[in-house]
Design a protein around this motif. Structure first.
Motif, PDB file in Angstrom:
ATOM      1  N   VAL A  71      95.830  13.331  17.633  1.00 42.77           N
ATOM      2  CA  VAL A  71      94.578  12.772  18.118  1.00 42.77           C
ATOM      3  C   VAL A  71      93.849  12.094  16.964  1.00 42.77           C
ATOM      4  O   VAL A  71      93.550  12.733  15.956  1.00 42.77           O
ATOM      5  N   GLU A  72      93.596  10.798  17.128  1.00 40.50           N
ATOM      6  CA  GLU A  72      92.737  10.074  16.197  1.00 40.50           C
ATOM      7  C   GLU A  72      91.302  10.375  16.581  1.00 40.50           C
ATOM      8  O   GLU A  72      90.948  10.307  17.761  1.00 40.50           O
ATOM      9  N   VAL A  73      90.477  10.704  15.604  1.00 44.70           N
ATOM     10  CA  VAL A  73      89.070  11.005  15.864  1.00 44.70           C
ATOM     11  C   VAL A  73      88.204  10.085  15.017  1.00 44.70           C
ATOM     12  O   VAL A  73      88.402   9.980  13.801  1.00 44.70           O
ATOM     13  N   SER A  74      87.265   9.441  15.668  1.00 41.49           N
ATOM     14  CA  SER A  74      86.220   8.702  14.969  1.00 41.49           C
ATOM     15  C   SER A  74      84.927   9.478  15.154  1.00 41.49           C
ATOM     16  O   SER A  74      84.642   9.956  16.256  1.00 41.49           O
ATOM     17  N   ILE A  75      84.185   9.637  14.061  1.00 40.73           N
ATOM     18  CA  ILE A  75      82.922  10.370  14.171  1.00 40.73           C
ATOM     19  C   ILE A  75      81.753   9.406  14.039  1.00 40.73           C
ATOM     20  O   ILE A  75      81.887   8.295  13.509  1.00 40.73           O
ATOM     21  N   SER A  76      80.619   9.838  14.544  1.00 44.52           N
ATOM     22  CA  SER A  76      79.446   8.961  14.619  1.00 44.52           C
ATOM     23  C   SER A  76      78.613   8.950  13.345  1.00 44.52           C
ATOM     24  O   SER A  76      77.717   8.121  13.211  1.00 44.52           O
ATOM     25  N   ASP A  77      78.901   9.851  12.423  1.00 46.38           N
ATOM     26  CA  ASP A  77      78.110   9.949  11.191  1.00 46.38           C
ATOM     27  C   ASP A  77      79.049  10.430  10.086  1.00 46.38           C
ATOM     28  O   ASP A  77      79.731  11.438  10.251  1.00 46.38           O
ATOM     29  N   VAL A  96      94.357  23.430  16.928  1.00 50.51           N
ATOM     30  CA  VAL A  96      94.459  22.416  15.875  1.00 50.51           C
ATOM     31  C   VAL A  96      95.348  22.984  14.776  1.00 50.51           C
ATOM     32  O   VAL A  96      94.956  23.858  14.019  1.00 50.51           O
ATOM     33  N   GLU A  97      96.563  22.485  14.723  1.00 53.52           N
ATOM     34  CA  GLU A  97      97.542  22.953  13.746  1.00 53.52           C
ATOM     35  C   GLU A  97      97.323  22.284  12.392  1.00 53.52           C
ATOM     36  O   GLU A  97      97.541  22.888  11.347  1.00 53.52           O
ATOM     37  N   GLU A  98      96.908  21.027  12.406  1.00 52.15           N
ATOM     38  CA  GLU A  98      96.636  20.285  11.178  1.00 52.15           C
ATOM     39  C   GLU A  98      95.475  19.333  11.441  1.00 52.15           C
ATOM     40  O   GLU A  98      95.308  18.841  12.553  1.00 52.15           O
ATOM     41  N   CYS A  99      94.694  19.079  10.387  1.00 52.55           N
ATOM     42  CA  CYS A  99      93.590  18.123  10.475  1.00 52.55           C
ATOM     43  C   CYS A  99      93.471  17.435   9.125  1.00 52.55           C
ATOM     44  O   CYS A  99      93.368  18.104   8.092  1.00 52.55           O
ATOM     45  N   TYR A 100      93.499  16.112   9.145  1.00 49.47           N
ATOM     46  CA  TYR A 100      93.398  15.323   7.921  1.00 49.47           C
ATOM     47  C   TYR A 100      92.256  14.330   8.041  1.00 49.47           C
ATOM     48  O   TYR A 100      92.119  13.664   9.076  1.00 49.47           O
ATOM     49  N   MET A 101      91.452  14.215   6.982  1.00 49.43           N
ATOM     50  CA  MET A 101      90.483  13.139   6.903  1.00 49.43           C
ATOM     51  C   MET A 101      91.264  11.892   6.474  1.00 49.43           C
ATOM     52  O   MET A 101      92.074  11.955   5.548  1.00 49.43           O
ATOM     53  N   ILE A 102      91.011  10.793   7.150  1.00 50.03           N
ATOM     54  CA  ILE A 102      91.801   9.581   6.980  1.00 50.03           C
ATOM     55  C   ILE A 102      90.927   8.438   6.458  1.00 50.03           C
ATOM     56  O   ILE A 102      89.786   8.288   6.888  1.00 50.03           O
ATOM     57  N   ALA A 103      91.474   7.644   5.570  1.00 47.28           N
ATOM     58  CA  ALA A 103      90.838   6.389   5.168  1.00 47.28           C
ATOM     59  C   ALA A 103      91.517   5.295   5.977  1.00 47.28           C
ATOM     60  O   ALA A 103      92.720   5.071   5.834  1.00 47.28           O
ATOM     61  N   GLY A 104      90.774   4.665   6.843  1.00 45.19           N
ATOM     62  CA  GLY A 104      91.385   3.634   7.680  1.00 45.19           C
ATOM     63  C   GLY A 104      90.530   3.333   8.886  1.00 45.19           C
ATOM     64  O   GLY A 104      89.308   3.404   8.827  1.00 45.19           O
ATOM     65  N   GLY A 105      91.184   3.062   9.990  1.00 43.41           N
ATOM     66  CA  GLY A 105      90.505   2.646  11.206  1.00 43.41           C
ATOM     67  C   GLY A 105      89.872   3.775  12.010  1.00 43.41           C
ATOM     68  O   GLY A 105      89.237   3.521  13.028  1.00 43.41           O
ATOM     69  N   PHE A 106      90.050   5.001  11.593  1.00 43.33           N
ATOM     70  CA  PHE A 106      89.427   6.163  12.222  1.00 43.33           C
ATOM     71  C   PHE A 106      89.183   7.182  11.128  1.00 43.33           C
ATOM     72  O   PHE A 106      89.537   6.962   9.968  1.00 43.33           O
ATOM     73  N   ASP A 107      88.563   8.316  11.466  1.00 41.41           N
ATOM     74  CA  ASP A 107      88.106   9.249  10.426  1.00 41.41           C
ATOM     75  C   ASP A 107      88.995  10.470  10.222  1.00 41.41           C
ATOM     76  O   ASP A 107      89.127  10.954   9.102  1.00 41.41           O
ATOM     77  N   THR A 137      87.946   9.404  20.604  1.00 46.79           N
ATOM     78  CA  THR A 137      89.275   9.936  20.306  1.00 46.79           C
ATOM     79  C   THR A 137      90.327   9.021  20.931  1.00 46.79           C
ATOM     80  O   THR A 137      90.042   8.287  21.888  1.00 46.79           O
ATOM     81  N   ARG A 138      91.509   9.091  20.384  1.00 48.82           N
ATOM     82  CA  ARG A 138      92.669   8.399  20.943  1.00 48.82           C
ATOM     83  C   ARG A 138      93.845   9.347  20.751  1.00 48.82           C
ATOM     84  O   ARG A 138      94.083   9.821  19.639  1.00 48.82           O
ATOM     85  N   SER A 139      94.588   9.639  21.807  1.00 52.29           N
ATOM     86  CA  SER A 139      95.650  10.644  21.768  1.00 52.29           C
ATOM     87  C   SER A 139      97.035  10.022  21.883  1.00 52.29           C
ATOM     88  O   SER A 139      97.234   9.034  22.599  1.00 52.29           O
ATOM     89  N   TYR A 140      97.994  10.659  21.180  1.00 51.28           N
ATOM     90  CA  TYR A 140      99.392  10.237  21.195  1.00 51.28           C
ATOM     91  C   TYR A 140     100.257  11.483  21.394  1.00 51.28           C
ATOM     92  O   TYR A 140     100.252  12.375  20.553  1.00 51.28           O
ATOM     93  N   VAL A 141     100.993  11.535  22.488  1.00 49.07           N
ATOM     94  CA  VAL A 141     101.839  12.684  22.789  1.00 49.07           C
ATOM     95  C   VAL A 141     103.194  12.498  22.110  1.00 49.07           C
ATOM     96  O   VAL A 141     103.839  11.451  22.254  1.00 49.07           O
TER      97      VAL A 141
END
Length: 156
Positions: A71-77, A96-107, A137-141
């Motif tokens: 799941v790509e997550v974009s946050i509002s702040d 949530v097995e893994e969570c990464y902060m991303i530099a790019g088109g989403f957070d 959010t945007r999800s990919y199965v």
């Protein structure tokens, strides 16, 4: 800080990654040393912070957790207080097995493990959608795991 490892330490780490419960005598034989130097090297690797712990790795498939969604997550702040609130909240979601902060088109990029699509949908509706500062959010199965590994980088 990059840690320089000799070939023996790399072999020790590779064996421990494959089987953290390997007896010292077996490990020593595999890397061509006696027990005492191997035990000393392991202790040094732990003290250096290279080995951070030992754990049981559970089989998600045998636990019935066969459904993986990214799941790509974009946050509002994206101010520090918002990031800390999001991080603390996402850590409390067991799916949530893994969570990464991303530099790019989403957070953030989340790896969600669930029993099936119904379980995933419930997790999204009740847990993910309630995360603080959630924008979109945007999800990919995932259809199939092609590579899943824990490894030690080759020398060089």
């Amino acid at each position: 800080m990059d840690v320089k490892l000799d070939a023996t330490n790399r072999r020790i780490l590779a064996h421990l990654v494959a089987n953290a419960r390997i007896p010292i005598t077996e490990l020593a034989k595999a890397v061509g040393l006696s027990k005492t130097p191997v035990a000393l090297r392991i202790r040094q690797l732990e003290e250096m912070g290279l080995i951070t712990g030992y754990r049981a790795i559970l089989s998600p498939l045998k636990l019935g957790l066969t459904h993986v969604t990214y799941v790509e997550v974009s946050i509002s702040d994206t101010r520090q207080k918002a990031l800390e609130a999001f991080n603390a909240a996402v850590r409390r979601i067991p799916e949530v097995e893994e969570c990464y902060m991303i530099a790019g088109g989403f957070d953030y990029l989340l790896k969600i493990r669930s029993r099936d699509m119904t379980h995933f949908r419930k997790t999204m509706a009740e847990e993910i959608s309630a995360l603080p500062y959630l924008g979109s959010t945007r999800s990919y199965v995932a259809m199939e795991a092609v590579v899943e590994q824990n490894w030690i980088a080759p020398e060089g």
